[in-house]
Design a protein around this motif. Structure first.
Motif, PDB file in Angstrom:
ATOM      1  N   ASP A 261       0.680  -0.810  -0.107  1.00 26.88           N
ATOM      2  CA  ASP A 261      -0.434   0.116  -0.639  1.00 26.88           C
ATOM      3  C   ASP A 261       0.834   1.221  -0.378  1.00 26.88           C
ATOM      4  OD1 ASP A 261      -2.469  -1.125  -0.536  1.00 26.88           O
ATOM      5  OD2 ASP A 261      -2.706  -1.163   2.022  1.00 26.88           O
ATOM      6  N   LEU A 262       2.342   0.883  -0.528  1.00 26.85           N
ATOM      7  CA  LEU A 262       2.564   2.345  -1.043  1.00 26.85           C
ATOM      8  C   LEU A 262       2.329   4.003  -2.150  1.00 26.85           C
ATOM      9  CD1 LEU A 262       6.318   1.460  -0.190  1.00 26.85           C
ATOM     10  CD2 LEU A 262       5.402   2.763   1.142  1.00 26.85           C
ATOM     11  N   GLY A 263       0.895   3.227  -3.309  1.00 24.98           N
ATOM     12  CA  GLY A 263       0.516   4.151  -3.696  1.00 24.98           C
ATOM     13  C   GLY A 263       0.973   3.924  -5.398  1.00 24.98           C
ATOM     14  N   TYR A 264       0.946   5.017  -6.511  1.00 27.51           N
ATOM     15  CA  TYR A 264       1.779   4.626  -7.313  1.00 27.51           C
ATOM     16  C   TYR A 264       2.422   6.283  -6.956  1.00 27.51           C
ATOM     17  CZ  TYR A 264      -2.554   7.434  -8.786  1.00 27.51           C
ATOM     18  OH  TYR A 264      -3.355   8.640  -8.548  1.00 27.51           O
ATOM     19  N   LYS A 265       2.346   6.921  -6.060  1.00 24.43           N
ATOM     20  CA  LYS A 265       3.078   8.360  -6.507  1.00 24.43           C
ATOM     21  C   LYS A 265       4.683   8.628  -5.094  1.00 24.43           C
ATOM     22  CE  LYS A 265      -0.618  12.046  -7.392  1.00 24.43           C
ATOM     23  NZ  LYS A 265      -1.563  13.018  -7.190  1.00 24.43           N
ATOM     24  N   GLN A 266       5.474   9.126  -6.231  1.00 28.28           N
ATOM     25  CA  GLN A 266       6.729   8.839  -4.933  1.00 28.28           C
ATOM     26  C   GLN A 266       6.551   9.451  -4.042  1.00 28.28           C
ATOM     27  OE1 GLN A 266      10.513   8.013  -6.500  1.00 28.28           O
ATOM     28  NE2 GLN A 266       9.395   8.223  -8.902  1.00 28.28           N
ATOM     29  N   PRO A 267       6.886   9.132  -2.419  1.00 31.23           N
ATOM     30  CA  PRO A 267       6.415  10.344  -0.788  1.00 31.23           C
ATOM     31  C   PRO A 267       7.646  11.011  -0.836  1.00 31.23           C
ATOM     32  CG  PRO A 267       7.048   7.831  -0.715  1.00 31.23           C
ATOM     33  CD  PRO A 267       6.585   7.954  -2.301  1.00 31.23           C
ATOM     34  N   ASN A 268       7.118  12.305  -0.592  1.00 29.37           N
ATOM     35  CA  ASN A 268       8.114  13.052  -0.456  1.00 29.37           C
ATOM     36  C   ASN A 268       8.778  12.901   1.106  1.00 29.37           C
ATOM     37  OD1 ASN A 268       7.586  14.565  -2.739  1.00 29.37           O
ATOM     38  ND2 ASN A 268       6.014  15.800  -1.557  1.00 29.37           N
ATOM     39  N   GLY A 269      10.072  13.020   1.618  1.00 24.43           N
ATOM     40  CA  GLY A 269      11.054  12.090   2.541  1.00 24.43           C
ATOM     41  C   GLY A 269      10.736  11.357   3.498  1.00 24.43           C
ATOM     42  N   ALA A 270      11.810  11.297   4.359  1.00 26.31           N
ATOM     43  CA  ALA A 270      11.254   9.716   4.883  1.00 26.31           C
ATOM     44  C   ALA A 270      10.016   9.539   5.586  1.00 26.31           C
ATOM     45  CB  ALA A 270      12.067  10.185   6.152  1.00 26.31           C
ATOM     46  N   PHE A 271       9.729   8.027   5.857  1.00 29.88           N
ATOM     47  CA  PHE A 271       8.364   8.388   6.616  1.00 29.88           C
ATOM     48  C   PHE A 271       8.962   6.810   7.049  1.00 29.88           C
ATOM     49  CE2 PHE A 271       8.032   6.858   2.228  1.00 29.88           C
ATOM     50  CZ  PHE A 271       7.476   4.631   2.591  1.00 29.88           C
ATOM     51  N   LEU A 272       7.750   6.212   8.599  1.00 29.46           N
ATOM     52  CA  LEU A 272       7.932   4.857   9.073  1.00 29.46           C
ATOM     53  C   LEU A 272       6.668   4.567   8.689  1.00 29.46           C
ATOM     54  CD1 LEU A 272       8.674   6.683  12.937  1.00 29.46           C
ATOM     55  CD2 LEU A 272       9.654   5.705  11.356  1.00 29.46           C
ATOM     56  N   ARG A 273       7.374   2.392   8.543  1.00 25.73           N
ATOM     57  CA  ARG A 273       6.703   1.883   8.800  1.00 25.73           C
ATOM     58  C   ARG A 273       6.498   0.185   9.877  1.00 25.73           C
ATOM     59  NH1 ARG A 273       2.431   1.971   4.072  1.00 25.73           N
ATOM     60  NH2 ARG A 273       3.078  -0.392   3.190  1.00 25.73           N
ATOM     61  N   GLY A 274       5.511   0.173  10.379  1.00 25.40           N
ATOM     62  CA  GLY A 274       5.704  -0.314  11.757  1.00 25.40           C
ATOM     63  C   GLY A 274       4.964   0.083  12.763  1.00 25.40           C
ATOM     64  N   PRO A 275       4.895  -1.084  13.565  1.00 28.27           N
ATOM     65  CA  PRO A 275       5.725  -2.319  13.582  1.00 28.27           C
ATOM     66  C   PRO A 275       5.517  -3.302  13.014  1.00 28.27           C
ATOM     67  CG  PRO A 275       5.485  -0.996  15.770  1.00 28.27           C
ATOM     68  CD  PRO A 275       4.350  -0.666  14.615  1.00 28.27           C
ATOM     69  N   ILE A 276       6.364  -4.228  12.537  1.00 23.68           N
ATOM     70  CA  ILE A 276       5.933  -5.280  11.276  1.00 23.68           C
ATOM     71  C   ILE A 276       6.497  -6.810  12.124  1.00 23.68           C
ATOM     72  CG2 ILE A 276       6.971  -6.701   9.658  1.00 23.68           C
ATOM     73  CD1 ILE A 276       7.190  -3.550   8.575  1.00 23.68           C
ATOM     74  N   ILE A 277       5.693  -7.416  12.278  1.00 27.34           N
ATOM     75  CA  ILE A 277       6.265  -8.701  13.335  1.00 27.34           C
ATOM     76  C   ILE A 277       7.083  -9.933  11.626  1.00 27.34           C
ATOM     77  CG2 ILE A 277       5.658 -10.982  14.451  1.00 27.34           C
ATOM     78  CD1 ILE A 277       3.538  -8.417  16.229  1.00 27.34           C
ATOM     79  N   GLY A 278       7.557 -10.087  12.604  1.00 27.41           N
ATOM     80  CA  GLY A 278       8.355 -11.149  11.569  1.00 27.41           C
ATOM     81  C   GLY A 278       8.044 -12.217  11.802  1.00 27.41           C
ATOM     82  N   GLU A 279       9.079 -13.364  11.691  1.00 24.87           N
ATOM     83  CA  GLU A 279       9.093 -14.813  12.400  1.00 24.87           C
ATOM     84  C   GLU A 279      10.612 -14.653  13.377  1.00 24.87           C
ATOM     85  OE1 GLU A 279      10.662 -16.427   8.528  1.00 24.87           O
ATOM     86  OE2 GLU A 279       8.813 -17.257   7.948  1.00 24.87           O
ATOM     87  N   LEU A 280      11.831 -14.275  13.485  1.00 28.09           N
ATOM     88  CA  LEU A 280      12.523 -14.156  14.193  1.00 28.09           C
ATOM     89  C   LEU A 280      12.460 -12.473  15.084  1.00 28.09           C
ATOM     90  CD1 LEU A 280      15.347 -16.119  12.713  1.00 28.09           C
ATOM     91  CD2 LEU A 280      13.643 -16.911  13.938  1.00 28.09           C
ATOM     92  N   TRP A 281      12.257 -11.415  14.261  1.00 30.48           N
ATOM     93  CA  TRP A 281      12.292 -10.640  14.374  1.00 30.48           C
ATOM     94  C   TRP A 281      10.899  -9.196  14.528  1.00 30.48           C
ATOM     95  CZ3 TRP A 281      17.483  -8.640  16.155  1.00 30.48           C
ATOM     96  CH2 TRP A 281      17.933  -9.803  15.870  1.00 30.48           C
ATOM     97  N   ILE A 282      11.238  -8.234  15.261  1.00 32.91           N
ATOM     98  CA  ILE A 282       9.941  -7.515  14.981  1.00 32.91           C
ATOM     99  C   ILE A 282      10.598  -6.397  14.511  1.00 32.91           C
ATOM    100  CG2 ILE A 282      10.057  -6.815  17.265  1.00 32.91           C
ATOM    101  CD1 ILE A 282       6.835  -5.792  17.928  1.00 32.91           C
TER     102      ILE A 282
END
Length: 337
Positions: A261-282
């Motif tokens: 869900d990042l869309g089709y327009k390139q974002p301006n500036g930094a942004f955060l994603r998460g928290p994301i739970i993986g298999e061995l890490w969060i």
């Protein structure tokens, strides 16, 4: 603790079995009788019914009969295995399969199981045969195959294009990222975190994200304070350029929501994603830049888009059955000693 150290601490089931055959994991005489209560502990609950570790082992045995015997008979081996993330994932898949049974979702053929096993291995860049995948991840593959069989047999070009535009960087992009990550294990007790402990770690990183958003802390200071990944702490969590296909380097369960869900327009500036739970890490990931490369054209990535859409729908299906049929994962079980 590095990814490699975690894998060494909780090795693949086939490696554990090799150690067993070498005589490095042995049970004391009478251990089976002494550990019956360990085997009969509830490791999950679905629709107010408790399911024991023994029942999960029997279900695992459908796909890996060689693993079933030592789990039932070797107390020390069983203790190590029950503490591993592998067993926690199997319990979670087992609980979801009970939900499918409760909802009357039919089982699927061996052909469909093997087909999904092959795709699962490809998604994760793992050079495994379908048979090998079923031995190590049979319950998860069965869950996936039964739900995938409920999806449409094909998607229209319009549906595929719409999904592609939902997140163009997933198919055509590269992202420069940094992360804060915390291992999903208790290093002092050498065991996987319980679901409750995972939620605590999730909440911790969610609070960090809120502080970062409110500019109450800098990213550099947050990495130093909260990250448990020594390999990236000195570089402010930097992990370089990331593509969705880099599943040989990064956990697939982390990459999937990172690019979603990042869309089709390139974002301006930094942004955060998460928290994301993986298999061995969060993870809490800071996306510092996004670049889309080449011509955005469906024909170039049609197969990947279709697989991605099926995965997106599958995750919605799993979330749906968990809402409809109540349940709880209680693993890892507590040893008697």
């Amino acid at each position: 603790m590095s990814h490699e150290q975690m894998c060494a601490l909780f090795p693949h089931p086939m490696m554990i079995k090799s150690l067993l055959f070498l005589g490095l994991i042995l049970s004391a005489p009478g251990a089976v009788a002494q550990e019956n209560s360990f085997l009969d502990q509830a490791v999950c609950r679905v629709k107010e019914r408790n399911y024991s570790a023994r029942e999960v082992i029997n279900a695992i045995g459908v796909y890996d009969d060689e693993l079933k015997k030592p789990l039932l008979e070797q107390a020390n081996y069983r203790k190590i295995y029950f503490a591993s993330p592998q067993f926690l994932f199997q319990v979670r898949a087992f609980a979801d399969l009970q939900r499918l049974d409760a909802l009357g979702v039919p089982k699927v053929s061996q052909k469909l199981l093997e087909a999904e096993a092959a795709k699962w291995a490809k998604d994760r860049s793992r050079p495994l045969t379908p048979q090998a995948v079923l031995k190590s991840h049979g319950l998860e593959i069965e869950l996936r195959a039964r739900l995938l069989a409920r999806q449409a047999s094909s998607f229209s070009l319009s549906e595929l294009r719409q999904h592609m535009l939902r997140s163009v960087p997933e198919f055509f992009g590269v992202m420069q990222c940094a992360w804060i990550r915390i291992p999903l294990l208790n290093s002092e007790e050498n065991r996987a975190l319980t679901p409750q402990e995972m939620q605590e770690k999730y909440s911790e990183l969610d609070e960090v994200a809120q502080k970062l958003t409110k500019e109450e802390i800098t990213w550099e200071d947050a990495v130093k304070k909260y990250s448990k990944d020594p390999s990236t702490i000195k570089t402010a969590g930097a992990i370089g350029m990331v593509r969705r296909e880099m599943t040989s380097r990064f956990e697939e369960p982390m990459l999937r929501p990172l690019f979603n869900d990042l869309g089709y327009k390139q974002p301006n500036g930094a942004f955060l994603r998460g928290p994301i739970i993986g298999e061995l890490w969060i993870y809490l990931v800071r996306v510092e830049a996004v670049r889309v490369q080449g011509v955005v054209e469906l024909t170039r990535v049609k197969d990947r888009v279709e697989r991605s859409l099926r995965e997106y729908t599958l995750q919605e299906q799993i979330a749906g059955i968990r809402k409809v049929v109540a349940g709880q994962v209680l693993a890892p079980p507590k040893s008697d000693d």
